[in-house]
Write an enzyme that holds these catalytic residues in place. Sequence first.
Site, short mmCIF file in Angstrom:
data_model
loop_
_atom_site.label_atom_id
_atom_site.label_comp_id
_atom_site.label_asym_id
_atom_site.label_seq_id
_atom_site.Cartn_x
_atom_site.Cartn_y
_atom_site.Cartn_z
N ASP A 156 4.99 -2.88 -25.64
CA ASP A 156 5.79 -3.47 -26.72
C ASP A 156 4.93 -3.77 -27.95
OD1 ASP A 156 8.05 -4.40 -27.94
OD2 ASP A 156 8.01 -6.37 -26.98
N HIS A 186 4.58 4.18 -33.01
CA HIS A 186 4.68 4.91 -31.74
C HIS A 186 3.55 5.94 -31.62
CE1 HIS A 186 8.32 2.80 -31.16
NE2 HIS A 186 9.05 3.50 -32.00
N LEU A 217 -4.62 9.28 -9.65
CA LEU A 217 -3.70 8.30 -10.25
C LEU A 217 -2.33 8.96 -10.41
CD1 LEU A 217 -3.25 5.58 -12.00
CD2 LEU A 217 -3.64 7.06 -13.97
C1 FPP Z 1 8.18 -0.50 -27.90
O1 FPP Z 1 7.75 -0.97 -29.16
C2 FPP Z 1 7.83 0.92 -27.74
C3 FPP Z 1 8.73 1.93 -27.51
C4 FPP Z 1 10.17 1.71 -27.38
C5 FPP Z 1 8.33 3.34 -27.42
C6 FPP Z 1 7.02 3.58 -26.76
C7 FPP Z 1 6.71 5.00 -26.83
C8 FPP Z 1 5.49 5.53 -26.96
C9 FPP Z 1 4.23 4.75 -27.01
C10 FPP Z 1 5.36 7.02 -27.04
C11 FPP Z 1 5.89 7.65 -25.78
C12 FPP Z 1 5.11 8.79 -25.37
C13 FPP Z 1 4.56 8.98 -24.17
C14 FPP Z 1 3.91 10.25 -23.91
C15 FPP Z 1 4.58 7.99 -23.07
P1 FPP Z 1 8.84 -1.48 -30.19
O2 FPP Z 1 9.24 -0.33 -31.04
O3 FPP Z 1 9.97 -2.14 -29.47
O4 FPP Z 1 8.01 -2.52 -31.02
P2 FPP Z 1 8.58 -3.83 -31.77
O5 FPP Z 1 9.08 -4.76 -30.68
O6 FPP Z 1 7.38 -4.37 -32.47
O7 FPP Z 1 9.66 -3.38 -32.69
#
Ligand code: FPP
Length: 247
Positions: free
Chosen positions: A23, A40, A134
């Site tokens: 997050d 992201h 893993l």
């Molecule tokens: C949460 O932060 C994050 C996500 C919903 C997306 C996470 C995705 C990735 C890191 C890329 C995925 C790729 C792979 C290969 C696993 P948020 O957007 O909710 O952050 P905020 O709470 O600060 O708005």
Amino acid sequence: MRDITAIMSRDRAIPKHVAIIMDGNGRWAKQRNKERYEGHIAGVESVRAAVRAAVRNGVEWLTLYAFSTENWGRPTAEVDAIMELFCRTVMGEAKELASQGVRVKVMGERTRFSAEVLAMIDHIERSTAEGARLTLVLAFNYSARREIILAAQALAERVAKGDIRVDDIDEELFASELMSSGMPDPDFVIRTSGECRLSNFLLWQSSYAELYFPDVLWPDFGEEAFDKAMEVYAQRERRYGLVTEDC
Ligand code: FPP
């Protein structure tokens, strides 16, 4: 003379299964006047760091919450950016993951995805299938409540068919119908960014997990932060509802 720190670290409790709610990408981007998708992109580097650190620490299972069923409700541009990032990362990392001994599994409903995303899921699972160090589980289009409902429906159908009796349904049988069937329960659930919620993530499986909410946004959660989390886990005392001599 024997090195006491080496002895202590060798005997340290290592979680077999670490699950992470990644997050804070959006806030990380906002703090830098960037678009959310750039958060992201930065988050993918932390995914790489977490995999390296998990392998180095001897963690056997690492589950990452990459996209919840609720995330479909985000602006289309952001959803598209996450899907594209997923495909690009999977394409680019498959060989490296396989060479590190990492097996990738994708957990979630295989609905709503484009043909390209489905093909990438198939590609990463097949090309890393031999990994034995893993298992990296990517929770993608995952919702714990939906998972529990699907398991309940599957068991109800088996009862209706006369395959099992209602009394046969116990924790083991129920767990065998979950998407996590065959996986150990997580020992340690981490949610970055300081938010203290589970947000529909592994609700059944986390019943006895230790929880940790570091105040670090996901793109800033590097290998050092992962190592620190391992130290935090090692200091926890797990009782599974029992009592110990001290209490
Ligand atoms: C949460 O932060 C994050 C996500 C919903 C997306 C996470 C995705 C990735 C890191 C890329 C995925 C790729 C792979 C290969 C696993 P948020 O957007 O909710 O952050 P905020 O709470 O600060 O708005």
